[in-house]
Write a protein that holds these residues in place. Structure first.
Motif, PDB file in Angstrom:
ATOM      1  N   GLU A 167     -16.556  42.015  17.240  1.00  0.00           N
ATOM      2  CA  GLU A 167     -17.481  42.022  16.104  1.00  0.00           C
ATOM      3  C   GLU A 167     -17.333  40.766  15.259  1.00  0.00           C
ATOM      4  O   GLU A 167     -18.331  40.152  14.852  1.00  0.00           O
ATOM      5  N   ARG A 168     -16.101  40.330  14.983  1.00  0.00           N
ATOM      6  CA  ARG A 168     -15.886  39.105  14.201  1.00  0.00           C
ATOM      7  C   ARG A 168     -16.462  37.895  14.922  1.00  0.00           C
ATOM      8  O   ARG A 168     -17.053  37.016  14.296  1.00  0.00           O
ATOM      9  N   ALA A 193     -20.673  33.802  15.272  1.00  0.00           N
ATOM     10  CA  ALA A 193     -21.683  33.121  16.077  1.00  0.00           C
ATOM     11  C   ALA A 193     -23.063  33.226  15.431  1.00  0.00           C
ATOM     12  O   ALA A 193     -23.843  32.263  15.442  1.00  0.00           O
ATOM     13  N   ILE A 194     -23.384  34.379  14.868  1.00  0.00           N
ATOM     14  CA  ILE A 194     -24.661  34.546  14.169  1.00  0.00           C
ATOM     15  C   ILE A 194     -24.749  33.595  12.987  1.00  0.00           C
ATOM     16  O   ILE A 194     -25.790  32.970  12.741  1.00  0.00           O
ATOM     17  N   LEU A 237     -24.729  25.997  19.460  1.00  0.00           N
ATOM     18  CA  LEU A 237     -23.792  27.105  19.597  1.00  0.00           C
ATOM     19  C   LEU A 237     -22.992  26.974  20.890  1.00  0.00           C
ATOM     20  O   LEU A 237     -23.551  26.745  21.961  1.00  0.00           O
ATOM     21  N   SER A 238     -21.695  27.118  20.790  1.00  0.00           N
ATOM     22  CA  SER A 238     -20.815  27.106  21.954  1.00  0.00           C
ATOM     23  C   SER A 238     -19.588  27.940  21.612  1.00  0.00           C
ATOM     24  O   SER A 238     -19.322  28.249  20.439  1.00  0.00           O
ATOM     25  N   MET A 239     -18.835  28.299  22.637  1.00  0.00           N
ATOM     26  CA  MET A 239     -17.611  29.060  22.400  1.00  0.00           C
ATOM     27  C   MET A 239     -16.638  28.226  21.561  1.00  0.00           C
ATOM     28  O   MET A 239     -15.951  28.748  20.680  1.00  0.00           O
ATOM     29  N   ARG A 240     -16.592  26.922  21.825  1.00  0.00           N
ATOM     30  CA  ARG A 240     -15.706  26.045  21.055  1.00  0.00           C
ATOM     31  C   ARG A 240     -16.135  26.000  19.592  1.00  0.00           C
ATOM     32  O   ARG A 240     -15.301  26.027  18.688  1.00  0.00           O
ATOM     33  N   ARG A 241     -17.458  25.918  19.360  1.00  0.00           N
ATOM     34  CA  ARG A 241     -17.949  25.852  17.980  1.00  0.00           C
ATOM     35  C   ARG A 241     -17.616  27.134  17.226  1.00  0.00           C
ATOM     36  O   ARG A 241     -17.225  27.088  16.049  1.00  0.00           O
ATOM     37  N   VAL A 242     -17.752  28.284  17.861  1.00  0.00           N
ATOM     38  CA  VAL A 242     -17.440  29.559  17.211  1.00  0.00           C
ATOM     39  C   VAL A 242     -15.935  29.668  16.970  1.00  0.00           C
ATOM     40  O   VAL A 242     -15.500  30.151  15.929  1.00  0.00           O
ATOM     41  N   ALA A 243     -15.144  29.204  17.934  1.00  0.00           N
ATOM     42  CA  ALA A 243     -13.690  29.228  17.759  1.00  0.00           C
ATOM     43  C   ALA A 243     -13.276  28.388  16.559  1.00  0.00           C
ATOM     44  O   ALA A 243     -12.398  28.776  15.772  1.00  0.00           O
ATOM     45  N   TYR A 269     -12.423  34.242  24.813  1.00  0.00           N
ATOM     46  CA  TYR A 269     -12.751  34.769  26.133  1.00  0.00           C
ATOM     47  C   TYR A 269     -12.039  36.098  26.423  1.00  0.00           C
ATOM     48  O   TYR A 269     -12.407  36.791  27.376  1.00  0.00           O
ATOM     49  N   ARG A 270     -11.045  36.446  25.631  1.00  0.00           N
ATOM     50  CA  ARG A 270     -10.415  37.764  25.805  1.00  0.00           C
ATOM     51  C   ARG A 270     -11.330  38.885  25.324  1.00  0.00           C
ATOM     52  O   ARG A 270     -11.119  40.049  25.660  1.00  0.00           O
ATOM     53  N   HIS A 271     -12.323  38.518  24.516  1.00  0.00           N
ATOM     54  CA  HIS A 271     -13.221  39.519  23.942  1.00  0.00           C
ATOM     55  C   HIS A 271     -14.659  39.380  24.450  1.00  0.00           C
ATOM     56  O   HIS A 271     -15.376  40.375  24.558  1.00  0.00           O
TER      57      HIS A 271
END
Length: 341
Positions: free
Chosen positions: A122-123, A128-129, A140-146, A157-159
């Motif tokens: 959820e976090r 990301a939103i 938007l990317s996984m790195r940007r959200v991290a 990636y665990r979630h």
């Protein structure tokens, strides 16, 4: 080290830190997004991401869902406990006569954590939103959200196994965030009109949403199925063929989404306003119409420019939505209320 050797992201972070210290950016103000940083300083997206990560690690900025990255409370230039901290730079050679003073606690950089006990799906989705609302779907990317969450990219990636699934989860979350029209609402036209306006309000609040949902390869998201269920429940009393019912559902989705895909382009930072764009194209349009190859367009533009008291045409997407919705419902009257005989 010499100023010329300081990495670009540290120089940009120092510039923004100075704006906060000077009061040009106050607590709660939005700081330039990664897209804004790339445009203002001419750097790559990865560099812009590092800039915000540095400021976030110093406690000067924070993320707010639906808003983006803003100046943190207490991060002002008044010299109090929240005063801006010195720039983060590469280690320098200490002076031989004196030991360097210890850095303030907030200035100590921390590396992204490999894991976070409070991190959950959820976090991640909400972060990301917030990024997509502020900057659009493209950055938007996984790195940007991290970076937004201050954790290592692999921790996400665990979630969430992929960016594609993350976008689906984002779409589902916002589709579930707004109640559907009341079930007690009666009449096919009021019900469909109310649902259309709910969907339009969602696209308005989240301009990236239209691009995240596919017409030809839909993902069965519970949030999207709720909207389809409302349409099917509305048309059920008319006992239409199953194919017709599905086409009605898809038609409503396609028409509203078709207008909404323009919202993200309209909201992008650094782009011309609609008025500026139209003004920049006016000369080309008039030159093209002067050829006489498009007489209907030429006549229409002449009528708009004539001294008849008619106002200039301004393309307003909200007005276009209402116009299209009214015509769509007028057309459906033939299906739901066919004339006698």
């Amino acid at each position: 080290m010499p100023a010329a050797d300081v990495p670009p992201y540290l120089r940009i972070a120092a510039d923004l830190r100075g704006r906060i210290a000077a009061g040009a950016l106050r607590p709660g103000d939005r700081v330039p997004s990664t897209r804004g940083i790339t445009q203002e300083w001419g750097v790559a997206m990865a560099t812009a991401t590092k800039v915000l990560a540095v400021l976030r690690q110093e406690g000067l900025v924070e993320s707010r869902p639906g808003v983006g990255t803003v100046v943190a409370e207490g991060a002002d230039g008044d010299g109090g406990p929240g005063a801006p901290v010195p720039p983060v730079t590469e280690p320098a050679e200490p002076a031989p006569a004196a030991a360097p003073a210890p850095a303030p606690a907030r200035a100590r950089r921390r590396e992204p954590r490999a894991g976070d006990p409070g991190l959950n799906r959820e976090r991640i989705v909400q972060a990301a939103i917030a990024v997509a609302d502020a900057e659009g779907l493209a950055p938007l990317s996984m790195r940007r959200v991290a970076a937004e969450l201050g954790v290592a990219t692999m921790a996400l990636y665990r979630h969430v196994p992929s960016k594609e699934e993350l976008v689906d989860l984002m779409a589902d979350a916002v589709l579930l965030s707004t109640p559907l029209p009341a079930a007690t609402l009666t009449g096919w036209r009021p019900r469909l009109a109310a649902l259309a306006r709910v969907q339009w309000s969602l696209y308005r609040r989240h301009p990236w949403l239209a691009r995240s949902i596919s017409l030809t390869r839909p993902v069965p998201l519970p949030g999207a199925l709720r909207h389809g269920e409302f349409v099917l429940d509305t048309v059920a009393p008319f006992e239409l063929p199953p194919t017709t019912q599905l086409y009605l559902h898809i038609m409503f989705f396609a028409v509203i989404r078709g207008i909404a895909v323009n919202l993200e382009l309209q909201s992008q930072e650094g782009e011309m306003t609609d008025e500026e764009w139209m003004a920049s194209q006016e000369g080309v349009l008039l030159s093209t119409l002067a050829s006489g190859e498009f007489p209907r367009f030429g006549s229409l533009m002449g009528q708009l420019d004539s001294a008849t008291g008619e106002e200039d045409f301004d393309l307003d997407l909200d007005q276009l939505f209402e116009f299209v919705l009214a015509r769509l419902l007028d057309g459906l009257t033939l299906l739901f209320e066919p004339p006698a005989g």
